[in-house]
Design a protein around this motif. Structure first.
Motif, PDB file in Angstrom:
ATOM      1  N   ILE A 182       0.889  -1.141   0.073  1.00 33.62           N
ATOM      2  CA  ILE A 182       0.277   0.003  -0.126  1.00 33.62           C
ATOM      3  C   ILE A 182       0.962   1.074   0.192  1.00 33.62           C
ATOM      4  CG2 ILE A 182      -1.642   1.418   1.449  1.00 33.62           C
ATOM      5  CD1 ILE A 182      -3.229  -0.993   2.123  1.00 33.62           C
ATOM      6  N   GLY A 183       1.902   1.325   0.842  1.00 33.79           N
ATOM      7  CA  GLY A 183       2.927   2.304   0.600  1.00 33.79           C
ATOM      8  C   GLY A 183       2.135   3.639   1.396  1.00 33.79           C
ATOM      9  N   LYS A 184       2.179   4.857   0.747  1.00 35.47           N
ATOM     10  CA  LYS A 184       1.536   5.870   1.336  1.00 35.47           C
ATOM     11  C   LYS A 184       0.288   6.321   0.873  1.00 35.47           C
ATOM     12  CE  LYS A 184       5.922   8.120   2.192  1.00 35.47           C
ATOM     13  NZ  LYS A 184       6.753   9.372   1.997  1.00 35.47           N
ATOM     14  N   LYS A 185      -0.426   5.422   0.042  1.00 36.33           N
ATOM     15  CA  LYS A 185      -1.958   5.242  -0.373  1.00 36.33           C
ATOM     16  C   LYS A 185      -2.755   5.643   0.873  1.00 36.33           C
ATOM     17  CE  LYS A 185      -1.498   3.116  -4.619  1.00 36.33           C
ATOM     18  NZ  LYS A 185      -2.068   3.978  -5.533  1.00 36.33           N
ATOM     19  N   ARG A 186      -3.907   6.326   0.679  1.00 40.41           N
ATOM     20  CA  ARG A 186      -4.804   6.686   1.876  1.00 40.41           C
ATOM     21  C   ARG A 186      -5.837   5.576   1.730  1.00 40.41           C
ATOM     22  NH1 ARG A 186      -6.356  12.753   1.626  1.00 40.41           N
ATOM     23  NH2 ARG A 186      -6.877  12.275   4.225  1.00 40.41           N
ATOM     24  N   ILE A 187      -6.629   5.137   2.877  1.00 38.78           N
ATOM     25  CA  ILE A 187      -7.617   4.049   2.861  1.00 38.78           C
ATOM     26  C   ILE A 187      -8.725   4.743   3.036  1.00 38.78           C
ATOM     27  CG2 ILE A 187      -8.210   2.001   3.973  1.00 38.78           C
ATOM     28  CD1 ILE A 187      -5.514   1.229   4.216  1.00 38.78           C
ATOM     29  N   LEU A 188     -10.018   4.145   2.528  1.00 38.69           N
ATOM     30  CA  LEU A 188     -11.382   4.576   2.453  1.00 38.69           C
ATOM     31  C   LEU A 188     -11.966   3.179   2.760  1.00 38.69           C
ATOM     32  CD1 LEU A 188     -13.586   7.303   0.560  1.00 38.69           C
ATOM     33  CD2 LEU A 188     -14.296   4.863   0.707  1.00 38.69           C
ATOM     34  N   LEU A 189     -12.822   3.358   3.619  1.00 40.91           N
ATOM     35  CA  LEU A 189     -13.521   2.184   4.133  1.00 40.91           C
ATOM     36  C   LEU A 189     -15.124   2.530   4.175  1.00 40.91           C
ATOM     37  CD1 LEU A 189     -13.774  -0.792   5.210  1.00 40.91           C
ATOM     38  CD2 LEU A 189     -13.666   0.051   7.457  1.00 40.91           C
ATOM     39  N   TYR A 190     -15.887   1.762   3.418  1.00 46.69           N
ATOM     40  CA  TYR A 190     -17.390   2.048   3.127  1.00 46.69           C
ATOM     41  C   TYR A 190     -17.980   0.907   4.159  1.00 46.69           C
ATOM     42  CZ  TYR A 190     -22.214   2.413   1.474  1.00 46.69           C
ATOM     43  OH  TYR A 190     -23.345   2.788   1.050  1.00 46.69           O
ATOM     44  N   THR A 191     -18.667   0.966   5.146  1.00 42.28           N
ATOM     45  CA  THR A 191     -19.452   0.260   6.141  1.00 42.28           C
ATOM     46  C   THR A 191     -21.056   0.476   6.094  1.00 42.28           C
ATOM     47  OG1 THR A 191     -18.695   1.090   8.068  1.00 42.28           O
ATOM     48  CG2 THR A 191     -17.458  -0.562   7.165  1.00 42.28           C
ATOM     49  N   PRO A 192     -21.833   0.282   5.203  1.00 43.36           N
ATOM     50  CA  PRO A 192     -23.207   0.707   5.375  1.00 43.36           C
ATOM     51  C   PRO A 192     -24.031  -0.399   6.559  1.00 43.36           C
ATOM     52  CG  PRO A 192     -22.899  -0.713   3.381  1.00 43.36           C
ATOM     53  CD  PRO A 192     -21.529  -0.554   4.043  1.00 43.36           C
ATOM     54  N   THR A 193     -25.194   0.210   6.980  1.00 43.62           N
ATOM     55  CA  THR A 193     -26.032  -0.325   7.714  1.00 43.62           C
ATOM     56  C   THR A 193     -26.853  -1.486   6.966  1.00 43.62           C
ATOM     57  OG1 THR A 193     -26.057   1.387   9.152  1.00 43.62           O
ATOM     58  CG2 THR A 193     -27.861  -0.413   9.388  1.00 43.62           C
ATOM     59  N   TYR A 194     -27.093  -2.739   7.409  1.00 41.83           N
ATOM     60  CA  TYR A 194     -28.046  -3.553   6.747  1.00 41.83           C
ATOM     61  C   TYR A 194     -29.380  -3.286   6.826  1.00 41.83           C
ATOM     62  CZ  TYR A 194     -30.711  -7.916   5.735  1.00 41.83           C
ATOM     63  OH  TYR A 194     -31.403  -8.758   5.255  1.00 41.83           O
ATOM     64  N   ARG A 195     -30.020  -3.260   5.512  1.00 42.30           N
ATOM     65  CA  ARG A 195     -31.454  -2.692   5.397  1.00 42.30           C
ATOM     66  C   ARG A 195     -32.379  -3.839   5.121  1.00 42.30           C
ATOM     67  NH1 ARG A 195     -28.081   0.952   4.263  1.00 42.30           N
ATOM     68  NH2 ARG A 195     -28.498   3.135   4.381  1.00 42.30           N
ATOM     69  N   GLU A 196     -33.504  -4.168   5.964  1.00 48.47           N
ATOM     70  CA  GLU A 196     -34.256  -5.184   5.778  1.00 48.47           C
ATOM     71  C   GLU A 196     -35.058  -5.076   4.345  1.00 48.47           C
ATOM     72  OE1 GLU A 196     -34.929  -7.768   7.641  1.00 48.47           O
ATOM     73  OE2 GLU A 196     -33.673  -7.105   9.336  1.00 48.47           O
TER      74      GLU A 196
END
Length: 385
Positions: free
Chosen positions: A215-229
């Motif tokens: 990865i080196g100096k790359k920035r990390i984006l994390l997407y964690t949405p809520t579960y929907r019924e």
């Protein structure tokens, strides 16, 4: 007709529990843990098992079998809550006869147990804070039958205390579970302890350096949405997002195990990965430069481990979610960023260089979280046994 049939089954189930509980009069010195959320309960159970040893008994739901078996291998008794024979022969007598019962969730069978006055049933919950409404405040609960609401309240009455990391969360339990102010234990949120441990952080950093060396100096984006019924489509276009952000960012996403549509979307996109290479969500948080979620409790943990990070809320279905589930009334007043509803707005906020005000968010939701919550909980248990 289907709802009526299910109500009969639930009523019959609780009658069996009630009959068994009434016939159980033996007390003991075991500490009972009702387990349904392994990710948040595991660090607490580690501390409890180290301190109490074989005095700890874990009663688990089926989704936690593997986690329970790990502790069984250490000499801890385990019993299934979902197996009726185990429930009636072991779980109910153990729970009724204990001075201390710890829970990480709502457990319906508790409503049928006639606890002695000496029992403490402490709700540890499985989230440090709350954006969406739950308990009696959730819209889906308000629309249930009178008999269902009565059953909910019978369970709420069995909890004697609520362990919380903030006065804010304590107030929410007073609204959602009808708790009284004197029932709120401001010991901190036990599952947050490891997030503040320098040893834990050092171990994750070593693992990360080994497994993500490229990865080196790359920035990390994390997407964690809520579960929907509901079977709604997630509108986020990952390929477009990656193009707009450029090579500076790597995009990760963590879908709920039951969110088949989003999982398929992640599988077919070449711009996002859901492979955290053996890291749990909690373990991955210290390396996330920008967390994107909506109504989940992840931000309350993220801001503990990443005080200079960025947390964004992509609430594309906010009005619909408000109607179906419910959102805390003051949500928009304490979030540390603008609430975005379109991908254009989201991209603008990701690239916005202005630092976020995390400190006030932390002081509101992590007020008592100093890494010693489990030890304070253990001290309370010890003082009663």
């Amino acid at each position: 007709m289907k709802e009526g049939f299910l109500s009969l089954i639930k009523a019959g189930y609780l009658l069996l529990v009630q009959a068994k509980a009434k016939g159980s009069r033996t007390t003991h010195n075991k500490i009972i843990y009702l387990l349904s959320f392994p990710s948040t309960s595991e660090p607490v159970l580690e501390e409890l098992s180290t301190h109490f040893g074989s005095r700890l008994v874990i009663c688990y739901t089926n989704n936690c079998l593997k986690e329970a078996q790990k502790f069984q291998n250490k000499g801890i008794e385990i019993y299934s809550i979902d197996h009726l024979t185990d429930l009636l022969l072991h779980v109910v007598p153990l729970v009724k006869g204990a001075k201390t019962v710890l829970c990480d969730n709502y457990f319906a069978f508790l409503g049928a147990i006639d606890f002695p006055k000496t029992s403490e049933v402490i709700q540890l919950w499985h989230a440090n804070g709350a954006i969406k409404k739950f308990g009696i405040e959730a819209n889906y609960a308000k629309n249930r039958s009178a008999s269902d609401k009565k059953r909910y309240k019978q369970v709420y009455k069995k909890y004697t205390h609520y362990a919380v990391g903030s006065d804010k969360m304590g107030a929410i339990f007073q609204e959602s579970y009808l708790a009284k102010p004197e029932q709120i234990l401001t010991v901190g949120y036990p599952a947050s302890d490891k997030l503040m441990s320098s040893g834990w952080r050092a171990r994750q950093e070593a693992r990360f350096s080994e497994r993500f060396s490229e990865i080196g100096k790359k920035r990390i984006l994390l997407y964690t949405p809520t579960y929907r019924e509901t079977d709604s489509e997630n509108p986020l276009d990952f390929d477009r997002l990656a193009k707009e952000l450029g090579d500076e960012w790597l995009i990760f996403a963590k879908a709920h195990p039951h969110d088949n549509k989003l999982q398929e979307k992640l599988r077919t996109s070449k711009s996002v990965t859901s492979d955290l290479r053996g890291f749990s969500l909690q373990e991955f948080l210290p390396f996330v430069d920008c967390l994107i979620t909506d109504y989940s409790s992840v931000p309350f943990e993220y801001t503990l481990v990443k005080k200079n990070g960025k947390v964004l809320f992509f609430c594309y279905d906010m009005e619909e979610y408000q109607k179906e589930v419910g959102i805390q009334e003051d949500f928009e007043s304490w979030v540390p960023s603008k609430i975005t509803k379109t991908q254009e707005q989201l991209t603008t906020e990701i690239t916005n260089q202005k630092p976020q005000e995390i400190a006030s968010f932390n002081s509101l939701w992590n007020q008592y979280n100093d890494g010693q919550a489990t030890q304070r909980l253990i001290q309370r248990i010890e003082e009663r046994t």
